[in-house]
Design a protein around this motif. Structure first.
Motif, PDB file in Angstrom:
ATOM      1  N   LYS A  12      55.173  29.518  57.342  1.00 31.53           N
ATOM      2  CA  LYS A  12      54.724  29.399  58.730  1.00 31.53           C
ATOM      3  C   LYS A  12      54.092  28.039  58.990  1.00 31.53           C
ATOM      4  O   LYS A  12      54.241  27.470  60.080  1.00 31.53           O
ATOM      5  CB  LYS A  12      53.726  30.512  59.051  1.00 31.53           C
ATOM      6  CG  LYS A  12      54.368  31.888  59.184  1.00 31.53           C
ATOM      7  CD  LYS A  12      53.334  32.952  59.504  1.00 31.53           C
ATOM      8  CE  LYS A  12      53.991  34.325  59.636  1.00 31.53           C
ATOM      9  NZ  LYS A  12      52.979  35.387  59.902  1.00 31.53           N
ATOM     10  N   ALA A  13      53.380  27.494  57.993  1.00 35.95           N
ATOM     11  CA  ALA A  13      52.774  26.172  58.152  1.00 35.95           C
ATOM     12  C   ALA A  13      53.852  25.104  58.320  1.00 35.95           C
ATOM     13  O   ALA A  13      53.754  24.231  59.208  1.00 35.95           O
ATOM     14  CB  ALA A  13      51.886  25.858  56.952  1.00 35.95           C
ATOM     15  N   ILE A  14      54.902  25.158  57.495  1.00 40.30           N
ATOM     16  CA  ILE A  14      56.015  24.202  57.618  1.00 40.30           C
ATOM     17  C   ILE A  14      56.700  24.353  58.977  1.00 40.30           C
ATOM     18  O   ILE A  14      57.037  23.366  59.651  1.00 40.30           O
ATOM     19  CB  ILE A  14      57.031  24.416  56.476  1.00 40.30           C
ATOM     20  CG1 ILE A  14      56.375  24.152  55.110  1.00 40.30           C
ATOM     21  CG2 ILE A  14      58.245  23.524  56.658  1.00 40.30           C
ATOM     22  CD1 ILE A  14      55.992  22.725  54.868  1.00 40.30           C
ATOM     23  N   HIS A  15      56.876  25.605  59.397  1.00 43.98           N
ATOM     24  CA  HIS A  15      57.525  25.863  60.695  1.00 43.98           C
ATOM     25  C   HIS A  15      56.676  25.320  61.843  1.00 43.98           C
ATOM     26  O   HIS A  15      57.205  24.723  62.808  1.00 43.98           O
ATOM     27  CB  HIS A  15      57.754  27.364  60.867  1.00 43.98           C
ATOM     28  CG  HIS A  15      58.523  27.722  62.098  1.00 43.98           C
ATOM     29  ND1 HIS A  15      57.908  27.996  63.307  1.00 43.98           N
ATOM     30  CD2 HIS A  15      59.859  27.844  62.326  1.00 43.98           C
ATOM     31  CE1 HIS A  15      58.816  28.264  64.211  1.00 43.98           C
ATOM     32  NE2 HIS A  15      60.013  28.187  63.644  1.00 43.98           N
ATOM     33  N   SER A  16      55.353  25.477  61.762  1.00 42.34           N
ATOM     34  CA  SER A  16      54.465  24.978  62.816  1.00 42.34           C
ATOM     35  C   SER A  16      54.513  23.460  62.892  1.00 42.34           C
ATOM     36  O   SER A  16      54.532  22.883  63.988  1.00 42.34           O
ATOM     37  CB  SER A  16      53.029  25.448  62.556  1.00 42.34           C
ATOM     38  OG  SER A  16      52.941  26.845  62.576  1.00 42.34           O
ATOM     39  N   ILE A  17      54.520  22.804  61.726  1.00 43.11           N
ATOM     40  CA  ILE A  17      54.597  21.339  61.701  1.00 43.11           C
ATOM     41  C   ILE A  17      55.900  20.873  62.348  1.00 43.11           C
ATOM     42  O   ILE A  17      55.916  19.954  63.177  1.00 43.11           O
ATOM     43  CB  ILE A  17      54.481  20.830  60.252  1.00 43.11           C
ATOM     44  CG1 ILE A  17      53.070  21.077  59.718  1.00 43.11           C
ATOM     45  CG2 ILE A  17      54.825  19.346  60.165  1.00 43.11           C
ATOM     46  CD1 ILE A  17      52.923  20.810  58.232  1.00 43.11           C
ATOM     47  N   HIS A  18      57.017  21.521  61.973  1.00 44.34           N
ATOM     48  CA  HIS A  18      58.317  21.140  62.528  1.00 44.34           C
ATOM     49  C   HIS A  18      58.362  21.350  64.040  1.00 44.34           C
ATOM     50  O   HIS A  18      58.862  20.499  64.796  1.00 44.34           O
ATOM     51  CB  HIS A  18      59.412  21.966  61.847  1.00 44.34           C
ATOM     52  CG  HIS A  18      60.793  21.615  62.294  1.00 44.34           C
ATOM     53  ND1 HIS A  18      61.389  22.236  63.382  1.00 44.34           N
ATOM     54  CD2 HIS A  18      61.703  20.720  61.818  1.00 44.34           C
ATOM     55  CE1 HIS A  18      62.595  21.733  63.558  1.00 44.34           C
ATOM     56  NE2 HIS A  18      62.818  20.813  62.620  1.00 44.34           N
ATOM     57  N   ARG A  19      57.806  22.454  64.527  1.00 44.62           N
ATOM     58  CA  ARG A  19      57.829  22.762  65.962  1.00 44.62           C
ATOM     59  C   ARG A  19      56.906  21.829  66.751  1.00 44.62           C
ATOM     60  O   ARG A  19      57.305  21.241  67.755  1.00 44.62           O
ATOM     61  CB  ARG A  19      57.403  24.213  66.170  1.00 44.62           C
ATOM     62  CG  ARG A  19      57.391  24.661  67.634  1.00 44.62           C
ATOM     63  CD  ARG A  19      56.631  25.960  67.765  1.00 44.62           C
ATOM     64  NE  ARG A  19      55.231  25.771  67.388  1.00 44.62           N
ATOM     65  CZ  ARG A  19      54.536  26.660  66.671  1.00 44.62           C
ATOM     66  NH1 ARG A  19      55.102  27.774  66.251  1.00 44.62           N
ATOM     67  NH2 ARG A  19      53.265  26.423  66.379  1.00 44.62           N
ATOM     68  N   ASP A  20      55.655  21.688  66.290  1.00 43.67           N
ATOM     69  CA  ASP A  20      54.667  20.927  67.058  1.00 43.67           C
ATOM     70  C   ASP A  20      55.024  19.446  67.131  1.00 43.67           C
ATOM     71  O   ASP A  20      54.972  18.845  68.218  1.00 43.67           O
ATOM     72  CB  ASP A  20      53.278  21.096  66.432  1.00 43.67           C
ATOM     73  CG  ASP A  20      52.774  22.520  66.538  1.00 43.67           C
ATOM     74  OD1 ASP A  20      53.336  23.287  67.345  1.00 43.67           O
ATOM     75  OD2 ASP A  20      51.823  22.873  65.812  1.00 43.67           O
ATOM     76  N   TYR A  21      55.389  18.861  66.013  1.00 47.51           N
ATOM     77  CA  TYR A  21      55.721  17.441  66.037  1.00 47.51           C
ATOM     78  C   TYR A  21      57.063  17.209  66.744  1.00 47.51           C
ATOM     79  O   TYR A  21      57.280  16.146  67.336  1.00 47.51           O
ATOM     80  CB  TYR A  21      55.752  16.871  64.616  1.00 47.51           C
ATOM     81  CG  TYR A  21      54.365  16.666  64.037  1.00 47.51           C
ATOM     82  CD1 TYR A  21      53.705  15.460  64.175  1.00 47.51           C
ATOM     83  CD2 TYR A  21      53.714  17.698  63.378  1.00 47.51           C
ATOM     84  CE1 TYR A  21      52.426  15.273  63.660  1.00 47.51           C
ATOM     85  CE2 TYR A  21      52.440  17.535  62.864  1.00 47.51           C
ATOM     86  CZ  TYR A  21      51.802  16.324  63.003  1.00 47.51           C
ATOM     87  OH  TYR A  21      50.536  16.141  62.504  1.00 47.51           O
ATOM     88  N   GLY A  22      57.946  18.193  66.669  1.00 45.83           N
ATOM     89  CA  GLY A  22      59.206  18.072  67.382  1.00 45.83           C
ATOM     90  C   GLY A  22      59.012  18.049  68.888  1.00 45.83           C
ATOM     91  O   GLY A  22      59.767  17.399  69.627  1.00 45.83           O
ATOM     92  N   GLU A  23      57.993  18.756  69.393  1.00 49.83           N
ATOM     93  CA  GLU A  23      57.738  18.806  70.826  1.00 49.83           C
ATOM     94  C   GLU A  23      57.286  17.462  71.380  1.00 49.83           C
ATOM     95  O   GLU A  23      57.400  17.210  72.586  1.00 49.83           O
ATOM     96  CB  GLU A  23      56.687  19.876  71.138  1.00 49.83           C
ATOM     97  CG  GLU A  23      57.218  21.294  70.996  1.00 49.83           C
ATOM     98  CD  GLU A  23      56.181  22.332  71.399  1.00 49.83           C
ATOM     99  OE1 GLU A  23      55.108  21.917  71.908  1.00 49.83           O
ATOM    100  OE2 GLU A  23      56.439  23.526  71.201  1.00 49.83           O
ATOM    101  N   ILE A  24      56.733  16.604  70.522  1.00 49.01           N
ATOM    102  CA  ILE A  24      56.290  15.286  71.010  1.00 49.01           C
ATOM    103  C   ILE A  24      57.255  14.185  70.565  1.00 49.01           C
ATOM    104  O   ILE A  24      56.905  13.005  70.551  1.00 49.01           O
ATOM    105  CB  ILE A  24      54.859  14.969  70.537  1.00 49.01           C
ATOM    106  CG1 ILE A  24      54.792  14.896  69.014  1.00 49.01           C
ATOM    107  CG2 ILE A  24      53.876  15.993  71.064  1.00 49.01           C
ATOM    108  CD1 ILE A  24      53.455  14.400  68.492  1.00 49.01           C
ATOM    109  N   GLY A  25      58.453  14.600  70.145  1.00 53.00           N
ATOM    110  CA  GLY A  25      59.496  13.629  69.862  1.00 53.00           C
ATOM    111  C   GLY A  25      59.518  13.075  68.456  1.00 53.00           C
ATOM    112  O   GLY A  25      60.200  12.081  68.198  1.00 53.00           O
ATOM    113  N   ILE A  26      58.781  13.679  67.516  1.00 47.30           N
ATOM    114  CA  ILE A  26      58.789  13.223  66.121  1.00 47.30           C
ATOM    115  C   ILE A  26      59.609  14.213  65.301  1.00 47.30           C
ATOM    116  O   ILE A  26      59.295  15.414  65.263  1.00 47.30           O
ATOM    117  CB  ILE A  26      57.365  13.118  65.549  1.00 47.30           C
ATOM    118  CG1 ILE A  26      56.537  12.126  66.353  1.00 47.30           C
ATOM    119  CG2 ILE A  26      57.405  12.697  64.090  1.00 47.30           C
ATOM    120  CD1 ILE A  26      55.093  12.003  65.890  1.00 47.30           C
ATOM    121  N   GLU A  27      60.657  13.726  64.680  1.00 48.98           N
ATOM    122  CA  GLU A  27      61.493  14.596  63.853  1.00 48.98           C
ATOM    123  C   GLU A  27      60.833  14.815  62.495  1.00 48.98           C
ATOM    124  O   GLU A  27      60.246  13.892  61.919  1.00 48.98           O
ATOM    125  CB  GLU A  27      62.867  13.975  63.658  1.00 48.98           C
ATOM    126  CG  GLU A  27      63.716  13.964  64.920  1.00 48.98           C
ATOM    127  CD  GLU A  27      65.143  13.565  64.619  1.00 48.98           C
ATOM    128  OE1 GLU A  27      66.043  14.408  64.784  1.00 48.98           O
ATOM    129  OE2 GLU A  27      65.337  12.418  64.189  1.00 48.98           O
TER     130      GLU A  27
END
Length: 708
Positions: free
Chosen positions: A631-646
């Motif tokens: 879940k931590a990895i998923h949150s990092i991927h989702r949150d940073y993806g929302e601000i344009g960071i892959e």
């Protein structure tokens, strides 16, 4: 020598396709079916592994091994005599039972053991642990009787010794059963929780207990026996209060014996290269002390306590008292673990030195059978002794035939000459124990060495020593293992978080703060934790990523949501204006020749150009992910993806990939193309993707310029 590799960038999906990953895993039913399958070769292999003597004894080389084993067996057997009697006093049972414990278990280990060099028999640490249990369940106060001749109370030694032997046999039998059960369920790995600093700190603390327990024989006093936590402190205070009652005869005997033994051992060490066999120092001390005591009559003239009656012959088998099992179950388990830990540690040292294997599970079975069957013949708990094992190895012993020969020596002593040692002063046995513990006392030097090499290991050593001193060997062991495991948990909770950079001209990435020539990859942030990722450190992992990257993801997401809400309000406002305009037009009012378009406010969250465009999480140190970690990895991927960071993952082990898959990380939008086998693959992918985006932006700008 340099090398050059030309290949495509490989993500996890490509690697699995090229390497043809197998998804088929045997089911539980198939594993059970395979484990219970029986065949001739499998039955033979099982028999030989369960009874190792059947595999090595038929191939025993008399020419190469017989002489060395003979000399070694006699030397160790001679050592077993004084040590067995001395350690029996530690276990609070009559000395002759130490001889029994040096006979039956040794023969059983000869049949079932896998180490060629360790000497099974009485051991100081186990004896003092057992002595604490025995004196707790069978104290002298329960066996006081009135003496009409002296008008005072005395101890009924016959009944006291009989009860203590019963308790010792029950504890030893249950300890052996625990070891057998652990061996049958392949639980030999339990010794991995006994690290070397823990074992050495524990044996040093137990050695202090041994020394304090023998001071009553050295000073010829009778202190009250304490049990439970802090009992060692109370015992020392009690002994200090009884110092004025010291028996001078016992004290002189102890001092003379200690000095003579130390000098003789130093002489042994000095002449070790010239002598084919070490001088049997303890045996000579026992013989001389017995003769002097008999001639001078130390017991009658000076009140020196002696060994007393030693029955000749062996004891008939007696089943242990089952009613005692409930009272000693915890102590028996502690004895089982400590005895096994000492034996397997020393056995592995010799196995590594001489190039053979020691089966940890078979060692559990061998020790369990030695203890459980030995308890039926009134033996007490045994393990291997470092001093005897060193003698067995240094005098030429190459197989467990040496151990069997030492048992024959003990049998001869027990049957025919044991009664000759009835006048042996107990102070001499106490002195033998002191001198034999010098190796454990030298372990205090570990503190200085561990301070220089590993301070956490030093903390484990010191904490184990203190806990063993204060809580006694049984509770001290449990507390020490708990403290050792806590250090592991703390180290995983407080790992080192690093940003990685590239070593110029290579595909190697190292922490930026540790190397001056390592360069950060432009536009890419590479983050690594030194520990695995699980529920205890998942939140700290996300916080450390934000701190290292300089991105306050919570603040940015909050600002983005506010802007999105503002944009929606403007859209609603403009929609209302458009509706009003349409309503006016439908009433037939003339349209103005020049009408202004409705203003539309366009807003877009702009990412700071100084922030990275891609984040690579190096998961190579991670060996598993629990649901919280996924879940931590998923949150990092989702949150940073929302601000344009892959966000990409690199260095994932197969088990980690499986954890991500079962944890629901992958979906239609997030595929295994986000995972790369190495950090360098991920970096190259990010750079190529960034180049494609720049090319596309340049092309679109050119089209717009041409249109204008």
């Amino acid at each position: 020598m340099g090398y050059s590799v030309q290949r495509e960038i490989l993500d996890e999906g490509a690697v699995e396709e090229i390497a043809e990953k197998s998804d088929s895993k045997p089911s539980l039913a198939e594993k059970v079916k395979k484990s219970v399958r029986c065949s001739g070769p499998r039955l033979k292999s099982c028999l030989l592994s369960s009874v190792p003597v059947l595999s090595w004894l038929p191939r025993y080389s008399i020419r190469e091994n017989a002489l060395g084993d003979l000399i070694s067996g006699i030397s160790v057997g001679i050592m077993q005599l004084p040590q067995g009697m001395a350690y029996a006093l530690l276990a609070a049972v009559p000395p002759v039972f130490g001889l029994y414990s040096s006979f039956y278990p040794v023969l059983l280990y000869f049949i079932f053991g896998t180490s060629k060099h360790i000497s099974i028999g009485t051991f100081a640490v186990l004896s003092v642990m057992l002595g604490g249990v025995i004196e707790r369940l069978a104290p002298e106060s329960d066996f006081m009787i009135w003496n009409n001749e002296t008008n005072s109370t005395t101890v009924d030694t016959i009944a006291l010794d009989a009860e203590r032997v019963r308790v010792a046999a029950a504890v030893t039998f249950l300890s052996g059963i625990f070891q057998i059960l652990l061996g049958l369920v392949q639980f030999g790995f339990v010794v991995t929780y006994l690290s070397e600093p823990l074992v050495r700190g524990y044996t040093t603390g137990a050695a202090i207990h041994v020394i304090v327990s023998q001071l009553k024989y050295t000073f010829g006093i009778s202190p009250v026996r304490y049990s439970g936590p802090l009992s060692l402190i109370y015992t020392v205070l009690e002994i200090c209060s009884l110092m004025p009652q010291t028996n001078i005869g016992a004290l002189v005997v102890s001092i003379v014996t200690i000095v003579c033994l130390i000098l003789a051992k130093e002489l042994n060490a000095y002449l070790s290269k010239k002598l084919p066999v070490p001088i049997p120092v303890e045996l000579l001390g026992v013989v001389i002390a017995t003769v002097v005591s008999w001639q001078v009559n130390l017991k009658e003239k000076y009140g020196v306590d002696v060994v007393g009656l030693i029955p000749s012959g062996l004891q008939p088998p007696v089943l242990p008292t089952a009613s005692l099992f409930g009272q000693v179950i915890g102590d028996a388990f502690a004895l089982a673990v400590v005895g096994y830990g000492i034996a397997i540690s020393l056995g592995r040292i010799f196995a590594l030195k001489y190039g053979y294997n020691v089966d940890s599970n078979q060692e559990l079975l061998a020790l369990g059978l030695s203890n459980s069957i030995g308890a039926v013949f009134q033996c007490f708990a045994v393990s291997c002794s470092m001093s005897r094992s060193m003698v067995q190895e240094s005098t030429g012993g190459k197989t467990q035939v040496a151990g069997a020969l030492s048992a024959i020596v003990i049998l001869f002593i027990t049957l025919w000459i044991g009664t000759l040692f009835e006048d042996l002063p107990k102070a001499v046995l106490a002195a033998i124990i002191y001198v034999n513990l010098h190796g454990m006392i030298k372990q205090f030097m570990d503190i200085r060495a561990l301070w220089r090499s590993n301070k956490i290991d030093m903390m484990i050593w010191v904490a184990t020593f203190i806990l063993t001193i204060l809580l006694n060997p049984d509770l001290g062991l449990a507390a020490s293992i708990g403290f050792s495991l806590l250090t592991v948990i703390f180290r995983t909770q407080l790992p080192t978080y690093s940003l990685l950079g590239q070593v110029p001209g290579t595909d190697v990435y190292r922490p930026l703060e540790d190397y001056s020539q390592v360069k950060r990859v432009p536009g890419i942030l590479i983050f690594r934790s030194s520990a695995t990722l699980y529920f205890a450190n998942a939140e700290m992992y996300q916080e450390a990523l934000g701190e290292k990257s300089g991105i306050d993801i919570t603040k940015i997401l909050s600002a983005k949501k506010k802007l999105e809400a503002k944009l929606k309000r403007h859209e609603k406002k403009n929609a209302k204006k458009a509706a009003k305009k349409n309503a006016v037009d439908t009433k037939g009012e003339p349209e103005k020749e020049e009408q202004k378009d409705i203003a539309i406010i366009e807003m877009e969250v702009q990412l700071d150009p100084s922030l990275p465009r891609s984040i690579i999480l190096d998961l190579s140190p991670v060996n598993f992910l629990d649901t919280v970690g996924v879940k931590a990895i998923h949150s990092i991927h989702r949150d940073y993806g929302e601000i344009g960071i892959e966000v990409f993952l690199a260095g994932c082990q197969t088990g980690v990939v499986d954890n991500l898959q079962t944890g629901g990380f992958f979906n239609d939008k997030v595929t295994k193309s986000r995972l790369f086998s190495t950090v360098h693959d991920a970096v190259l992918h990010c750079q190529s993707a960034r180049t494609d985006i720049q090319d596309e932006e340049t092309y679109c700008s050119e089209i717009r310029a041409t249109h204008l």
